[in-house]
Design an enzyme around this catalytic site. Structure first.
Site, PDB file in Angstrom:
ATOM      1  N   LEU A 114     -37.337  30.879 -70.224  1.00  0.00           N
ATOM      2  CA  LEU A 114     -37.155  29.430 -70.147  1.00  0.00           C
ATOM      3  C   LEU A 114     -35.771  29.037 -70.653  1.00  0.00           C
ATOM      4  O   LEU A 114     -35.244  29.645 -71.601  1.00  0.00           O
ATOM      5  CB  LEU A 114     -38.235  28.718 -70.970  1.00  0.00           C
ATOM      6  CG  LEU A 114     -39.679  29.065 -70.602  1.00  0.00           C
ATOM      7  CD1 LEU A 114     -40.640  28.186 -71.375  1.00  0.00           C
ATOM      8  CD2 LEU A 114     -39.920  28.931 -69.104  1.00  0.00           C
ATOM      9  N   GLY A 159     -40.145  33.986 -70.830  1.00  0.00           N
ATOM     10  CA  GLY A 159     -40.566  33.393 -69.557  1.00  0.00           C
ATOM     11  C   GLY A 159     -40.243  34.273 -68.362  1.00  0.00           C
ATOM     12  O   GLY A 159     -40.892  34.177 -67.321  1.00  0.00           O
ATOM     13  N   ASN A 183     -40.230  37.838 -76.764  1.00  0.00           N
ATOM     14  CA  ASN A 183     -39.386  37.583 -77.934  1.00  0.00           C
ATOM     15  C   ASN A 183     -39.479  36.148 -78.410  1.00  0.00           C
ATOM     16  O   ASN A 183     -39.019  35.816 -79.495  1.00  0.00           O
ATOM     17  CB  ASN A 183     -37.926  37.911 -77.599  1.00  0.00           C
ATOM     18  CG  ASN A 183     -37.341  36.912 -76.634  1.00  0.00           C
ATOM     19  OD1 ASN A 183     -37.981  36.561 -75.657  1.00  0.00           O
ATOM     20  ND2 ASN A 183     -36.158  36.422 -76.926  1.00  0.00           N
ATOM     21  N   GLU A 184     -40.084  35.275 -77.600  1.00  0.00           N
ATOM     22  CA  GLU A 184     -40.034  33.853 -77.954  1.00  0.00           C
ATOM     23  C   GLU A 184     -40.807  33.540 -79.227  1.00  0.00           C
ATOM     24  O   GLU A 184     -40.574  32.510 -79.854  1.00  0.00           O
ATOM     25  CB  GLU A 184     -40.548  32.974 -76.803  1.00  0.00           C
ATOM     26  CG  GLU A 184     -42.050  32.890 -76.657  1.00  0.00           C
ATOM     27  CD  GLU A 184     -42.601  34.012 -75.797  1.00  0.00           C
ATOM     28  OE1 GLU A 184     -41.838  34.953 -75.511  1.00  0.00           O
ATOM     29  OE2 GLU A 184     -43.780  33.951 -75.440  1.00  0.00           O
TER      30      GLU A 184
HETATM   31  C1  LIG Z   1     -43.796  33.669 -72.012  1.00  0.00           C
HETATM   32  C2  LIG Z   1     -44.298  32.852 -70.932  1.00  0.00           C
HETATM   33  C3  LIG Z   1     -45.345  31.957 -71.270  1.00  0.00           C
HETATM   34  C4  LIG Z   1     -45.180  30.702 -71.457  1.00  0.00           C
HETATM   35  C5  LIG Z   1     -43.899  30.092 -71.619  1.00  0.00           C
HETATM   36  C6  LIG Z   1     -43.686  29.779 -73.065  1.00  0.00           C
HETATM   37  C7  LIG Z   1     -42.955  30.863 -73.776  1.00  0.00           C
HETATM   38  C8  LIG Z   1     -41.629  31.159 -73.192  1.00  0.00           C
HETATM   39  C9  LIG Z   1     -40.556  30.851 -73.875  1.00  0.00           C
HETATM   40  C10 LIG Z   1     -39.233  31.225 -73.395  1.00  0.00           C
HETATM   41  O1  LIG Z   1     -38.997  31.743 -72.341  1.00  0.00           O
HETATM   42  S1  LIG Z   1     -38.034  30.806 -74.517  1.00  0.00           S
HETATM   43  C11 LIG Z   1     -36.601  31.610 -73.925  1.00  0.00           C
HETATM   44  C12 LIG Z   1     -36.576  32.920 -74.555  1.00  0.00           C
HETATM   45  N1  LIG Z   1     -35.483  33.667 -74.009  1.00  0.00           N
HETATM   46  C13 LIG Z   1     -34.590  34.218 -74.783  1.00  0.00           C
HETATM   47  O2  LIG Z   1     -34.637  34.109 -75.980  1.00  0.00           O
HETATM   48  C14 LIG Z   1     -33.505  34.982 -74.064  1.00  0.00           C
HETATM   49  C15 LIG Z   1     -32.331  35.046 -74.921  1.00  0.00           C
HETATM   50  N2  LIG Z   1     -31.271  35.680 -74.194  1.00  0.00           N
HETATM   51  C16 LIG Z   1     -31.043  36.992 -74.267  1.00  0.00           C
HETATM   52  O3  LIG Z   1     -31.757  37.754 -74.876  1.00  0.00           O
HETATM   53  C17 LIG Z   1     -29.812  37.471 -73.577  1.00  0.00           C
HETATM   54  O4  LIG Z   1     -29.017  36.364 -73.268  1.00  0.00           O
HETATM   55  C18 LIG Z   1     -30.086  38.268 -72.289  1.00  0.00           C
HETATM   56  C19 LIG Z   1     -30.991  37.527 -71.335  1.00  0.00           C
HETATM   57  C20 LIG Z   1     -30.711  39.636 -72.633  1.00  0.00           C
HETATM   58  C21 LIG Z   1     -28.730  38.525 -71.584  1.00  0.00           C
HETATM   59  O5  LIG Z   1     -27.839  39.118 -72.471  1.00  0.00           O
HETATM   60  P1  LIG Z   1     -26.295  39.166 -72.084  1.00  0.00           P
HETATM   61  O6  LIG Z   1     -25.615  39.868 -73.195  1.00  0.00           O
HETATM   62  O7  LIG Z   1     -26.130  39.715 -70.725  1.00  0.00           O
HETATM   63  O8  LIG Z   1     -25.833  37.652 -71.992  1.00  0.00           O
HETATM   64  P2  LIG Z   1     -25.544  36.627 -73.187  1.00  0.00           P
HETATM   65  O9  LIG Z   1     -26.501  36.791 -74.300  1.00  0.00           O
HETATM   66  O10 LIG Z   1     -24.084  36.714 -73.534  1.00  0.00           O
HETATM   67  O11 LIG Z   1     -25.838  35.234 -72.490  1.00  0.00           O
HETATM   68  C22 LIG Z   1     -24.997  34.776 -71.441  1.00  0.00           C
HETATM   69  C23 LIG Z   1     -25.080  33.264 -71.404  1.00  0.00           C
HETATM   70  O12 LIG Z   1     -26.415  32.890 -71.052  1.00  0.00           O
HETATM   71  C24 LIG Z   1     -26.909  31.952 -72.018  1.00  0.00           C
HETATM   72  N3  LIG Z   1     -28.362  32.147 -72.167  1.00  0.00           N
HETATM   73  C25 LIG Z   1     -29.010  33.277 -72.442  1.00  0.00           C
HETATM   74  N4  LIG Z   1     -30.340  33.073 -72.458  1.00  0.00           N
HETATM   75  C26 LIG Z   1     -30.525  31.769 -72.204  1.00  0.00           C
HETATM   76  C27 LIG Z   1     -31.682  30.945 -72.101  1.00  0.00           C
HETATM   77  N5  LIG Z   1     -32.960  31.439 -72.235  1.00  0.00           N
HETATM   78  N6  LIG Z   1     -31.522  29.657 -71.838  1.00  0.00           N
HETATM   79  C28 LIG Z   1     -30.290  29.126 -71.681  1.00  0.00           C
HETATM   80  N7  LIG Z   1     -29.142  29.859 -71.768  1.00  0.00           N
HETATM   81  C29 LIG Z   1     -29.267  31.157 -72.027  1.00  0.00           C
HETATM   82  C30 LIG Z   1     -26.169  32.328 -73.281  1.00  0.00           C
HETATM   83  O13 LIG Z   1     -26.178  31.226 -74.159  1.00  0.00           O
HETATM   84  C31 LIG Z   1     -24.812  32.644 -72.757  1.00  0.00           C
HETATM   85  O14 LIG Z   1     -24.155  31.420 -72.521  1.00  0.00           O
HETATM   86  P3  LIG Z   1     -22.657  31.241 -72.988  1.00  0.00           P
HETATM   87  O15 LIG Z   1     -21.873  32.256 -72.222  1.00  0.00           O
HETATM   88  O16 LIG Z   1     -22.342  29.828 -72.616  1.00  0.00           O
HETATM   89  O17 LIG Z   1     -22.647  31.492 -74.460  1.00  0.00           O
END
Ligand SMILES: CC/C=C\CCC/C=C/C(=O)SCCNC(=O)CCNC(=O)[C@H](O)C(C)(C)COP(=O)(O)OP(=O)(O)OC[C@H]1O[C@@H](n2cnc3c(N)ncnc32)[C@H](O)[C@@H]1OP(=O)(O)O
Length: 259
Positions: A114, A159, A183-184
């Site tokens: 997400l 997500g 991980n969320e």
């Molecule tokens: C589970 C399903 C059931 C119900 C839904 C409820 C639960 C679900 C909750 C969620 O999904 S919460 C979101 C959780 N996700 C994360 O925590 C992902 C975090 N991100 C990462 O681990 C890494 O970014 C990566 C996906 C492994 C990619 O790593 P990489 O080194 O390739 O890139 P980088 O970390 O430099 O990120 C690039 C760029 O993208 C932005 N980013 C990353 N993740 C997200 C995100 N989830 N939402 C918005 N933006 C995201 C990050 O900030 C970087 O941006 P920048 O270059 O401007 O700094």
């Protein structure tokens, strides 16, 4: 990234995760994109206007390849969820489409889950719409009548993992750098109860496998009717049970919750 995660961990994330929003009943938007323009002019069958979901339809097999295409990480924002929902609806109604493969056009990332920015510093109405869209994707993917496969060609946390769990089958690229999982919880986000249902299905695959076996049995039946009739009869009851398991959350009992 680190700054965003820190902010969420510090407790500023609204406690909306896990809240199941009621369906708004506005399914009339299905063939419009979020800005209201018409969607999916033919390009190999379909395409979404912003190309955030690339659709390549193989007319010979009836299998649609869906590629999430929102660099850098395919985070599931409200616009992306909306477009994905529209594409899924369109494919569901396409009588030539038999199945879909969900994958990513972004190298090394399937989906980062997400969009974190959709879960902070927004008005409550936004959260309602956002979580409704998350829920819709679950219902549409998991409840799809199409065979669907997740080809997980990169990291797929939270997500992203949800998308994979919604599919009938999951195939992940064998790369030690690719991560998948929930991980969320580290951010204090509680996955909704229906997430358990998805996990249950993945951890208890016999019904799905059973369906697969049954498909083979029926295929044999077509080619060797006399030999297979008895086998088919014996399995027909089992098949009904298997179907009810595989599509469990969309039977009348659970579906009622989302009306
Ligand atoms: C589970 C399903 C059931 C119900 C839904 C409820 C639960 C679900 C909750 C969620 O999904 S919460 C979101 C959780 N996700 C994360 O925590 C992902 C975090 N991100 C990462 O681990 C890494 O970014 C990566 C996906 C492994 C990619 O790593 P990489 O080194 O390739 O890139 P980088 O970390 O430099 O990120 C690039 C760029 O993208 C932005 N980013 C990353 N993740 C997200 C995100 N989830 N939402 C918005 N933006 C995201 C990050 O900030 C970087 O941006 P920048 O270059 O401007 O700094």
């Amino acid at each position: 990234m680190a700054a965003v995660l820190r902010k969420l961990i510090q407790g500023r994330l609204p406690a909306l995760a896990g809240v199941l929003c009621r369906r708004s009943g506005n399914e009339g938007h299905l063939f419009l994109n979020s800005s209201g323009s018409t969607l999916m002019q033919p390009r190999c069958g379909y395409s979404s206007p912003t190309e955030s979901v690339i659709v390549e339809m193989d007319k010979a097999t009836g299998v649609a390849l869906l590629k999430l295409n929102i660099p850098p990480v395919n985070s599931l924002s409200l616009p992306l969820l909306t477009e994905l929902a529209i594409v899924l609806d369109k494919l569901e109604m396409d009588k030539h489409c038999r199945g879909l493969i969900l994958t990513s056009a972004v190298p090394n990332i399937f989906s980062a889950g997400l969009n974190l920015f959709d879960m902070m510093d927004k008005p409550n109405e936004h959260y309602s719409e956002f979580w409704r869209a998350v829920q819709e994707i679950w219902i549409k993917l998991y409840g799809s009548s199409l065979a669907n496969i997740a080809a997980i060609n990169g990291s797929s946390p939270a997500g992203g993992c949800l998308l994979a769990l919604c599919s009938d089958y999951r195939i992940m690229a064998n790369n030690p750098h690719f991560t998948i999982g929930l991980n969320e919880t580290r951010l204090g986000i509680v996955a909704p109860f229906w997430y358990d249902i998805l996990q249950w299905r993945v951890h208890h695959p016999p019904p799905c496998l059973h369906l697969f076996v049954m498909a083979l049995v029926f295929r044999l039946h077509v080619h060797h009717p006399s030999a297979m009739t008895k086998v088919t009869r014996a399995y027909s009851t089992e098949l009904k049970i298997s179907v009810s398991y595989v599509k469990q959350p969309i039977n009348w009992r659970s579906h009622e919750i989302y009306k």
